[in-house]
Write an enzyme that holds these catalytic residues in place. Sequence first.
Site, mmCIF file in Angstrom:
data_model
loop_
_atom_site.group_PDB
_atom_site.id
_atom_site.type_symbol
_atom_site.label_atom_id
_atom_site.label_comp_id
_atom_site.label_asym_id
_atom_site.label_seq_id
_atom_site.Cartn_x
_atom_site.Cartn_y
_atom_site.Cartn_z
ATOM 1 N N SER A 112 0.841 -1.195 0.000
ATOM 2 C CA SER A 112 0.000 0.000 0.000
ATOM 3 C C SER A 112 0.879 1.248 0.000
ATOM 4 O O SER A 112 2.043 1.219 0.416
ATOM 5 C CB SER A 112 -0.937 0.006 1.204
ATOM 6 N N HIS A 113 0.302 2.330 -0.479
ATOM 7 C CA HIS A 113 1.035 3.592 -0.563
ATOM 8 C C HIS A 113 1.584 3.997 0.795
ATOM 9 O O HIS A 113 2.755 4.390 0.922
ATOM 10 C CB HIS A 113 0.094 4.670 -1.122
#
Length: 185
Positions: A112-113
């Site tokens: 995930s970012h």
Amino acid sequence: MTIRRRRAEADLFAEVPPFPAALDLPFLETASLVASAPAADDGRSIAGTLVSGGAPVSGRACVVSAQAAERGAPIEGFADGDIIVARMIHAAWLPYFPRAGGLVCEVGGWLSHIAILAREYALPLVIGAQGLAGVRSGELLQIETDGRVLRSGEEVQPGAAVRLPESVPLQDLPLLDRGYIAAAQ
């Protein structure tokens, strides 16, 4: 990197089953070299997966509502060293990262970012944490190396002396310390 560390990494990878022939995003998001920590029955431990940063680290909980998290609203009541606790960590909170003691959230994955950003800042991040509803702002938390978040139950005032992660330049961190392999050293 020392020989001891290289051997520890080799031992870790030797125990990992081979990946399937076809990789998809859900598999990559949940793939881990370590299992998530089991939750304790005492209500003082929250299970999760540490995907970034060095641990253990202690700090005051700064709980953010789901609505504020989704909007990326400024975090009210945040103090240096606080562990941000929310359903999700919004990218708009990036300016808080150098000052935060850690991050704990329900939503996210290894790729995930926010996990990538947390690794860049060497900031402890626990994802998949279930049971955050009972955590109160100001409560003392400790993020463990196995991904557990321990709740002390005691209130801590902003700016109280708690153990924070050391600030180390990213290029000086070995692979294990960057959170790529969330394992106790």
